[in-house]
Design an enzyme around this catalytic site. Structure first.
Site, short mmCIF file in Angstrom:
data_model
loop_
_atom_site.label_atom_id
_atom_site.label_comp_id
_atom_site.label_asym_id
_atom_site.label_seq_id
_atom_site.Cartn_x
_atom_site.Cartn_y
_atom_site.Cartn_z
CB CYS A 2 -1.56 0.09 1.18
SG CYS A 2 -1.75 -1.13 1.06
NE ARG A 27 4.10 1.54 -1.43
CZ ARG A 27 5.25 0.92 -1.27
NH1 ARG A 27 6.63 0.93 -1.98
NH2 ARG A 27 5.88 -0.29 -0.34
CD1 TRP A 74 -1.86 -5.41 -3.06
CD2 TRP A 74 -2.84 -4.99 -4.86
NE1 TRP A 74 -1.11 -6.50 -3.94
CE2 TRP A 74 -1.99 -5.72 -4.59
CE3 TRP A 74 -2.96 -4.12 -5.81
CZ2 TRP A 74 -1.92 -6.95 -6.18
CZ3 TRP A 74 -3.22 -4.91 -6.68
CH2 TRP A 74 -2.75 -6.18 -7.05
CG ASN A 100 2.80 -0.68 3.22
OD1 ASN A 100 2.20 -2.12 2.38
ND2 ASN A 100 4.37 -0.14 2.77
N GLY A 101 1.84 -2.76 5.10
CA GLY A 101 1.96 -4.45 5.56
C GLY A 101 1.54 -5.42 6.45
CD GLU A 480 7.60 -17.83 -15.81
OE1 GLU A 480 7.03 -18.42 -16.97
OE2 GLU A 480 7.94 -17.14 -15.65
CE LYS A 484 8.21 -14.21 -17.96
NZ LYS A 484 7.46 -14.49 -16.86
CD GLU A 487 6.62 -12.51 -21.14
OE1 GLU A 487 6.78 -13.09 -20.02
OE2 GLU A 487 5.01 -12.33 -21.20
CG HIS A 503 12.81 -38.98 -28.71
ND1 HIS A 503 13.15 -40.41 -28.98
CD2 HIS A 503 13.73 -38.48 -27.06
CE1 HIS A 503 13.76 -40.97 -28.06
NE2 HIS A 503 13.90 -40.10 -26.99
CE LYS A 602 1.04 -7.91 -14.68
NZ LYS A 602 2.15 -9.13 -14.55
O1 M6R Z 1 -3.26 -13.20 -14.17
P1 M6R Z 1 -2.59 -14.27 -14.19
O2 M6R Z 1 -1.79 -15.08 -13.55
O3 M6R Z 1 -4.08 -15.66 -14.50
O4 M6R Z 1 -1.96 -14.64 -15.76
C1 M6R Z 1 -2.02 -14.92 -16.57
C2 M6R Z 1 -0.84 -15.16 -17.89
O5 M6R Z 1 -1.56 -14.20 -19.18
C3 M6R Z 1 0.59 -14.41 -17.27
O6 M6R Z 1 1.15 -15.44 -16.04
C4 M6R Z 1 1.46 -14.46 -18.88
O7 M6R Z 1 1.71 -15.27 -18.96
C5 M6R Z 1 2.59 -13.41 -18.22
N1 M6R Z 1 2.62 -12.22 -18.19
C6 M6R Z 1 4.10 -14.27 -18.51
O8 M6R Z 1 5.28 -13.44 -17.84
#
Ligand code: M6R
Length: 607
Positions: A2, A27, A74, A100-101, A480, A484, A487, A503, A602
């Site tokens: 927060c 925040r 938050w 905040n915390g 993962e 990263k 993307e 394979h 996002k």
């Molecule tokens: O908000 P969510 O965790 O449901 O989002 C899922 C994906 O859209 C999200 O994890 C996406 O793959 C990331 N932006 C990747 O870094």
């Protein structure tokens, strides 16, 4: 996470507080509020929703008060609502508090205060602070705050305004940031520097377990025992935009570095020396024993966290686990019923595919536990039980701290199921809990090697393809790491189970092809090493990630990066950090818009 602000001086406080809150909205932004002193008492105005809603409420009047506190929230304890928005007051309206915390022992304190006759209005942990100050107040506000903090377990940055002391603010911090801005005959208090930069560049940074008392003309710092402390002024040289990112160039980098704190917060209050406590999950041992299957459903990074969950739940709690990408799940007519435990994972809690999977699971009678970072999100509201990750707002599109805290939440849930089923010995549970508690500090250690990763990243600036390989949980982390890199750097990257290369994929390995080899699982190390040798024999450029002390691996790879020793099952939390950094540095070096990569959003709220 927060944002909090405080002001005392000669200007009207309301515009100063609102301006500070605006700068701290990054925040948290589900509700906000302010408290000022007026003749006759403390006046509080607060509202659920963005800061604009509060601004509109306040625009109807002018206020002359020159002292006040404010908060942008938050939500952690208690959903976003007018009542749960800060500031919170004691029974008689003499003290107003912003915080905040997380107060870990708030339930215990609340029970005790209620037995003493205190009346609570909100569902928050914060409200106990206001009542504690009221309880301990005997004419000295600083003393009452000190006694309050002695009772509290958790993390906090808090500011207290009192009708009985119209010329002072008292504030304190432990494990949550706080600064004091120095003006002429005025002081500002804030969670972060951007909130005060329009007024001053001279600040004091509070240390952990430090208190501050400000009047318009004076500032005094003490430790929690009341011993005076001298502090030096920190002059801020950052521009306001850099300040919002805490001095980092991008939110993604800031969020990567926030992981030790996010990991610590996510564990807070959920572990004793030998037991996991998940107050949010309400399953009896008999209900756990009745599950014949677990189905984990999520998208993107959250799906990758789910892959780790499969390994842990099967291995520890001995329940078969399926992991699905949410957009595939409901269209394959999954065989789930009331004997299935469905775990949905979503940072935002608003991803359309995940939400649809959750609804489908409920329709089929399954019990649904959600892991999410956003209190009050659709997923949190609709699931039967919710485990929140306390990562704070994640702004960069590329998920980092949400992923590592999701793994932690899954570890906690897997241990909860294991405890209920008694499938592992108590000795083993105690050991893994002690390892888990060390993870935030080990994450900090990994981050110290960021400079090394930046050097490694140089090789990737001009490559077009990259491969990530690993076995077991390392394969899940490889997926993962590869996402990263794709993307944000736009390099084509693929993750393969190391044993699967021969394979087909091995045909793509030629001289100089970058291969990131993860070899942190000690029981699989020899097998992974054989696969590393396969790619090395085709002249790949191999960067290896392994556990500390595994010397010898350096002879089989071109570069080696050592990770702190931990349990095999916990190592994904550490292994992913250099991969996040690698993607970040490559993307930044290529001049990409790191925080907002092309074509992505996002939160994906459409199917
Ligand atoms: O908000 P969510 O965790 O449901 O989002 C899922 C994906 O859209 C999200 O994890 C996406 O793959 C990331 N932006 C990747 O870094």
């Amino acid at each position: 996470m927060c944002g909090i602000v405080g002001y005392i001086g000669c200007k009207p406080a309301v515009p100063v507080l609102l301006e500070g809150l605006k700068k701290l909205e990054y925040r948290g932004y589900d509700s906000s509020g302010i408290a000022i002193l007026e003749e006759g008492g403390i006046r509080i105005t607060k509202s659920v929703g963005k800061l604009a809603v509060l601004q509109e409420k306040l625009a109807k009047r002018t206020f002359s008060s020159t002292i006040g506190i404010g908060h942008t929230r938050w939500a952690t304890h208690g959903r976003p609502s007018d009542i749960n928005a800060h500031p919170h007051m004691d029974c008689h309206g003499d003290f107003a508090v912003v915080h905040n915390g997380i107060i870990e022992n708030y339930l215990e304190l609340k029970e005790w205060l209620m037995a003493e006759g205190h009346c609570f209005r909100s569902e928050t942990d914060t409200e106990v602070l206001a009542h504690l100050v009221e309880h301990f107040y005997k004419g000295d506000l600083e003393e009452a705050v000190r006694k309050t903090l002695a009772k509290v377990v958790g993390s906090y940055a808090t500011v207290i305004l009192s009708y009985k002391h119209p010329d002072m603010l008292v504030a304190a911090r432990k494990d949550s940031p706080m600064i004091v801005g120095i003006g002429e005959n005025e002081y500002y208090i804030a969670s972060d520097i951007p909130a005060v930069l329009n007024h001053t560049r001279n600040t004091y940074i509070l240390e952990d377990e430090e208190m501050v008392t400000v009047t318009a003309q004076s500032v005094k710092f003490c430790d929690f025992q009341g011993k005076r402390r001298d502090k030096i002024i920190f002059e801020v040289t950052w521009d306001p935009i850099a300040a919002e990112k805490g001095g980092y160039e991008h939110f993604m980098l800031k969020e990567i570095f926030e992981q030790p704190k996010a990991l610590k917060d996510t564990l807070a209050g959920r572990l004793t020396a030998d037991k996991v406590i998940l107050q949010e999950v309400d399953l009896t041992p008999a209900e756990v024993a009745a599950f014949n299957k677990v189905a984990i459903v999520a998208c993107g990074t959250a799906y990758h966290a789910g892959l780790i969950g499969r390994g842990l739940i099967e291995h520890w709690a001995k329940i078969p686990v399926e992991v699905d990408i949410a957009s595939e799940f409901r269209y394959r007519s999954p065989l789930i019923d009331e004997k299935t435990l469905v775990i949905v994972i979503s940072q935002s809690g608003e991803t359309a595919d995940t939400l649809a999977a959750l609804r489908e699971s409920k329709k089929k009678g399954a019990r649904v536990v959600a892991i999410t970072n956003v209190v009050g999100s659709s997923v949190a509201r609709e699931a039967h039980d919710v485990i929140h990750t306390w990562a704070g707002p994640e702004i960069a599109v590329a998920s980092t701290k949400a992923y590592t805290t999701q793994i932690e939440a899954i570890v906690l849930l897997a241990l909860y199921l294991t405890q209920a089923k008694q499938t592992m010995s108590q000795e083993w549970i105690t050991e893994i809990i002690s390892e888990l508690k060390m993870i935030p500090d080990k994450a900090e250690e990994v981050l110290k090697q960021a400079g090394r990763v930046q050097e490694l990243a140089k090789y990737f600036e001009h490559v077009e393809n990259a491969f990530f390989i690993g076995r077991g949980l390392d394969w899940a982390v490889a997926q993962e790491g590869s996402l990263k890199l794709k993307e944000i750097s736009y390099i084509h990257a693929e993750a393969y189970a190391a044993g699967e290369l021969k394979h087909g994929t091995l045909a793509l390995i030629t001289e100089g092809t970058p291969v990131i080899a993860l070899a942190t699982q000690r029981d699989l190390y020899d097998k992974t090493l054989s696969n590393v040798k396969e790619v090395k024999a085709r002249d790949a450029r191999v960067i290896g990630f392994t556990f500390e002390g595994n010397h010898g691996f350096d002879k089989s790879v071109d570069e080696v990066f050592y990770l702190p020793l931990t349990a095999n099952e916990l190592s994904p939390i550490l292994t992913v950090i250099p991969l996040q950094l690698l993607a970040y540095y490559v993307s930044a070096a290529r001049g990409n818009d790191v925080d907002k990569p092309r074509n992505l959003a996002k939160s994906v709220t459409v199917e």
